[in-house]
Motif scaffolding. Sequence first.
Motif, PDB file in Angstrom:
ATOM      1  N   PRO A   1      40.340  19.041  23.155  1.00 37.61           N
ATOM      2  CA  PRO A   1      40.584  19.695  24.456  1.00 37.61           C
ATOM      3  C   PRO A   1      41.254  21.060  24.305  1.00 37.61           C
ATOM      4  N   ALA A   2      42.156  21.173  23.327  1.00 41.05           N
ATOM      5  CA  ALA A   2      42.824  22.461  23.114  1.00 41.05           C
ATOM      6  C   ALA A   2      41.832  23.548  22.725  1.00 41.05           C
ATOM      7  N   LEU A   3      40.852  23.185  21.901  1.00 39.41           N
ATOM      8  CA  LEU A   3      39.825  24.154  21.518  1.00 39.41           C
ATOM      9  C   LEU A   3      39.024  24.583  22.732  1.00 39.41           C
ATOM     10  N   ARG A   4      38.629  23.636  23.552  1.00 35.90           N
ATOM     11  CA  ARG A   4      37.849  23.979  24.754  1.00 35.90           C
ATOM     12  C   ARG A   4      38.625  24.937  25.655  1.00 35.90           C
ATOM     13  N   THR A   5      39.910  24.702  25.818  1.00 38.20           N
ATOM     14  CA  THR A   5      40.730  25.569  26.655  1.00 38.20           C
ATOM     15  C   THR A   5      40.837  26.965  26.064  1.00 38.20           C
ATOM     16  N   GLU A   6      41.009  27.045  24.741  1.00 43.52           N
ATOM     17  CA  GLU A   6      41.115  28.357  24.106  1.00 43.52           C
ATOM     18  C   GLU A   6      39.803  29.117  24.182  1.00 43.52           C
ATOM     19  N   LEU A   7      38.691  28.419  23.995  1.00 44.41           N
ATOM     20  CA  LEU A   7      37.387  29.082  24.112  1.00 44.41           C
ATOM     21  C   LEU A   7      37.185  29.636  25.520  1.00 44.41           C
ATOM     22  N   GLY A   8      37.623  28.883  26.527  1.00 44.44           N
ATOM     23  CA  GLY A   8      37.501  29.367  27.900  1.00 44.44           C
ATOM     24  C   GLY A   8      38.290  30.641  28.123  1.00 44.44           C
ATOM     25  N   ALA A   9      39.516  30.692  27.590  1.00 44.06           N
ATOM     26  CA  ALA A   9      40.351  31.885  27.749  1.00 44.06           C
ATOM     27  C   ALA A   9      39.731  33.089  27.045  1.00 44.06           C
TER      28      ALA A   9
ATOM     29  N   ARG B   1      20.377  21.242  14.795  1.00 40.39           N
ATOM     30  CA  ARG B   1      20.511  20.082  15.677  1.00 40.39           C
ATOM     31  C   ARG B   1      21.945  19.577  15.706  1.00 40.39           C
ATOM     32  N   ASP B   2      22.589  19.547  14.548  1.00 39.97           N
ATOM     33  CA  ASP B   2      23.977  19.087  14.495  1.00 39.97           C
ATOM     34  C   ASP B   2      24.906  20.063  15.218  1.00 39.97           C
ATOM     35  N   ILE B   3      24.612  21.350  15.119  1.00 41.22           N
ATOM     36  CA  ILE B   3      25.428  22.335  15.830  1.00 41.22           C
ATOM     37  C   ILE B   3      25.322  22.131  17.335  1.00 41.22           C
ATOM     38  N   ALA B   4      24.105  21.899  17.833  1.00 38.91           N
ATOM     39  CA  ALA B   4      23.928  21.636  19.263  1.00 38.91           C
ATOM     40  C   ALA B   4      24.691  20.379  19.686  1.00 38.91           C
ATOM     41  N   ALA B   5      24.699  19.369  18.828  1.00 33.54           N
ATOM     42  CA  ALA B   5      25.422  18.136  19.143  1.00 33.54           C
ATOM     43  C   ALA B   5      26.930  18.380  19.177  1.00 33.54           C
ATOM     44  N   THR B   6      27.426  19.215  18.264  1.00 33.81           N
ATOM     45  CA  THR B   6      28.850  19.543  18.263  1.00 33.81           C
ATOM     46  C   THR B   6      29.221  20.357  19.493  1.00 33.81           C
ATOM     47  N   ALA B   7      28.352  21.296  19.883  1.00 39.33           N
ATOM     48  CA  ALA B   7      28.587  22.075  21.105  1.00 39.33           C
ATOM     49  C   ALA B   7      28.673  21.152  22.316  1.00 39.33           C
ATOM     50  N   LYS B   8      27.877  20.109  22.326  1.00 33.42           N
ATOM     51  CA  LYS B   8      27.931  19.120  23.405  1.00 33.42           C
ATOM     52  C   LYS B   8      29.311  18.475  23.472  1.00 33.42           C
ATOM     53  N   ARG B   9      29.880  18.151  22.312  1.00 35.16           N
ATOM     54  CA  ARG B   9      31.197  17.507  22.294  1.00 35.16           C
ATOM     55  C   ARG B   9      32.294  18.484  22.734  1.00 35.16           C
ATOM     56  N   ILE B  10      32.134  19.754  22.398  1.00 36.28           N
ATOM     57  CA  ILE B  10      33.104  20.746  22.887  1.00 36.28           C
ATOM     58  C   ILE B  10      33.030  20.839  24.404  1.00 36.28           C
ATOM     59  N   ALA B  11      31.807  20.946  24.942  1.00 39.83           N
ATOM     60  CA  ALA B  11      31.614  21.128  26.378  1.00 39.83           C
ATOM     61  C   ALA B  11      32.034  19.905  27.188  1.00 39.83           C
ATOM     62  N   ALA B  12      32.110  18.744  26.536  1.00 41.39           N
ATOM     63  CA  ALA B  12      32.517  17.530  27.259  1.00 41.39           C
ATOM     64  C   ALA B  12      33.964  17.599  27.709  1.00 41.39           C
ATOM     65  N   HIS B  13      34.783  18.417  27.049  1.00 39.22           N
ATOM     66  CA  HIS B  13      36.185  18.560  27.446  1.00 39.22           C
ATOM     67  C   HIS B  13      36.294  19.508  28.643  1.00 39.22           C
ATOM     68  N   THR B  14      37.333  19.337  29.396  1.00 38.19           N
ATOM     69  CA  THR B  14      37.585  20.172  30.569  1.00 38.19           C
ATOM     70  C   THR B  14      38.471  21.354  30.193  1.00 38.19           C
TER      71      THR B  14
END
Length: 286
Positions: free
Chosen positions: A82-90, A129-142
């Motif tokens: 979740p911390a990564l998702r928040t930092e990417l958003g900023a 394909r694995d990168i797309a799957a990892t991006a999915k897990r990042i995007a799952a966080h709020t």
Amino acid sequence: MSSREDETLARAAVTALTGQLALAPKPGLPDPRDLGARVTRRDHRMLRWSAKALAPGLAAMAAAARRTGEPTPALRTGEPTPALRTELGAIGRCTEHSVGLAGGGHRGALWALGLLVAAAALDPRADARDIAATAKRIAAHTDRRAPRRPSRGSSVSAKYGAAGARGEARTGFPHVRGALDALTTSRAAGATEEQTRLDALLTVISTLQDTELLYTAGPIGLRHVQAGARTVLEAGGTATEAGARALAALDADLHARAWSPRGSAGLLAGALFLDALPVTARARAA
């Protein structure tokens, strides 16, 4: 601070975006034929310039992924948090501001490329394909620090039940993966690289619930554009005479109606980024 590897990923992403911009004819989208934005209302020269303004932000996203991703006992690579998702958003919001100062545009491409670049940085050895799957897990966080005001895309998604940009990411970028398959198929059939990339773009347009099109043309207009893209592909793609004629007809139609499948363009850029990663990785290793 970003590393050479982070900057390499960022450059690859910007190259993918400018490669998408260089394609022509792109139905309803800015391309080199429309330098003064007479038709699409987006100056192609400005878009090429502002695309370069994404590079520092994308490099920062890659650096954040390497720093924030938490290793797990079973994996030596980072895991989305979740911390990564928040930092990417900023970082993304700061990058949007920088791009705006450079001329604007590319919001959808920044969303897709940012997640994919971060996912690639988490595991440099992963395939597309694995990168797309990892991006999915990042995007799952709020993103807990995101502005609460709804965007136009999210409002349209809610109105029509479309997946939108967030839904695309949270399902692992299915249209990016479809574009990758189209690139492989067209190359195997002997198409030129430009024809191959146009076929990949049309593959995305043919099924994507593009919120920009829904906003400007409504559901009936969206289905009209999707059907036009399928007509080109069913004629054999842009490498065939029939397919080229169908593309020219679709291009003229969308320009006359001022309809633009902008969401598809950003996803094609994501596919071109992933498509280039094996070459990028070899260059990095050398």
